[in-house]
Scaffold this motif. Sequence first.
Motif, short mmCIF file in Angstrom:
data_model
loop_
_atom_site.label_atom_id
_atom_site.label_comp_id
_atom_site.label_asym_id
_atom_site.label_seq_id
_atom_site.Cartn_x
_atom_site.Cartn_y
_atom_site.Cartn_z
N ASP A 200 51.93 30.93 49.79
CA ASP A 200 51.31 32.25 49.88
C ASP A 200 50.24 32.31 48.81
O ASP A 200 50.51 32.04 47.64
N ASP A 201 49.04 32.68 49.21
CA ASP A 201 47.92 32.67 48.26
C ASP A 201 48.10 33.76 47.19
O ASP A 201 48.40 34.91 47.50
N ASP A 202 47.92 33.37 45.95
CA ASP A 202 47.83 34.35 44.86
C ASP A 202 46.90 33.77 43.80
O ASP A 202 46.16 32.82 44.08
N ALA A 203 46.94 34.30 42.60
CA ALA A 203 45.95 33.88 41.59
C ALA A 203 46.06 32.39 41.24
O ALA A 203 45.08 31.77 40.84
N LEU A 319 40.34 25.50 34.08
CA LEU A 319 40.43 25.31 32.64
C LEU A 319 39.04 25.13 32.02
O LEU A 319 38.69 25.73 31.02
N LYS A 320 38.26 24.30 32.68
CA LYS A 320 36.95 23.96 32.13
C LYS A 320 36.00 25.15 32.11
O LYS A 320 35.24 25.33 31.17
N TYR A 321 36.04 25.96 33.17
CA TYR A 321 35.08 27.06 33.27
C TYR A 321 35.70 28.44 33.01
O TYR A 321 35.04 29.46 33.21
N GLY A 322 36.98 28.46 32.62
CA GLY A 322 37.60 29.76 32.32
C GLY A 322 37.72 30.66 33.54
O GLY A 322 37.45 31.85 33.47
N ILE A 323 38.11 30.09 34.68
CA ILE A 323 38.28 30.88 35.91
C ILE A 323 39.76 31.28 36.02
O ILE A 323 40.63 30.44 35.85
N ASP A 324 40.01 32.58 36.28
CA ASP A 324 41.41 33.01 36.20
C ASP A 324 42.07 33.21 37.57
O ASP A 324 43.24 33.57 37.64
N ASP A 325 41.31 33.00 38.67
CA ASP A 325 41.92 33.22 39.98
C ASP A 325 41.45 32.12 40.94
O ASP A 325 40.26 31.98 41.22
N ILE A 326 42.41 31.34 41.44
CA ILE A 326 42.07 30.17 42.28
C ILE A 326 41.36 30.60 43.57
O ILE A 326 40.58 29.84 44.15
N ARG A 327 41.61 31.85 44.02
CA ARG A 327 41.01 32.31 45.28
C ARG A 327 39.49 32.37 45.18
O ARG A 327 38.80 32.32 46.19
#
Length: 344
Positions: A200-203, A319-327
Amino acid sequence: MDKILEVQEAALEAIKQATDLESLNQIRIQYLGKKGSIQALMNEMKELPKEEKPIFGSKVNVCKQEVTSALEKRQEELEVSALSENLIKDKIDITLRESNLRLGTTHPLMMIQKEIEDLFIGMGYTIAEGPEVEEDYYNFELANIPKDHPARDMQDTFYIDPNTLLRTHTTAMQMRELEKAKGTTPIKLICPGKVYRRDDDDATHSHQFMQCEGLVVGENITLADLKGTLEHMANAMFGEGRTIRFRPSYFPFTEPSVEVDVSCPFCNGKGCSVCKGSGWIEILGAGMVHPHVLEMNGFDAEKCSGFAFGVGLERVAMLKYGIDDIRNFYINDQRFLKNFDRYD
Ligand code: PHE
């Protein structure tokens, strides 16, 4: 004779008055056409006494020539003015604003993939590819995960039919490459690609994500080779000074298996919110290729050994770009993608 002059004068006047090519053509038909006025004069000639015929005929001819040349002259004039009218009408307005079409950007996952590819090509690896719609055989069986093996539950799978699925890991490509090598070494390759799991898609979860698998098989390949390789990768991807650590883990296709952590690039291992105070961040799974996997693929596990690792590209990019949500990687929001526009 008067009639001839009358016709001629009327024609010349009409030609002078014509303001466009279409009406000029009508005048041509009216005077020079088969049923036109000048032809009518010719027809009248039949009724004249014989001696008047030549004079009348030549006058009509003069009239015809006058009208014809006046028509030609006027046609030329009208053509020239039609052309310049068109040129004025079609003038290109170079003051128009540029269009708002934006250049596309390189997707952050493609940037990471390219970075990893460049790094490993530099170390003499080749890049392998394989199908996303995969056979159960390569995704599971050859990877030492037979049917009814509990490890199948580790990866919730999209099945197309009992033997066909969307590959759950890039390990499937690894198996194809091992089979293709027919027991010959060395093997040194990476296989990047999309994989799918029923999540199930989440962050932090996505039913579609990307992995890059590494595989080395040869004589005397040891866990130390794996560690050196991964440390090199950690330094290249997250900056100089990174260290890595192995924690024992389990994968059916590797023995021993390890979970690999990298020292936190944000706090240099001191502990921060990203690494949740531990100083370490888990980045991938790895291990020594299971002897049974080597044997199943036609290798002599007494003579050769190998290591394998699988890294999630989203995790590295986050991690590299500081992105907090995989979506963010999959919703094509220009505001997100624009951050990665190297040409901005
Ligand atoms: N295939 C494993 C996964 O998807 C990762 C892995 C690859 C582990 C190679 C060990 C060796 O989780």
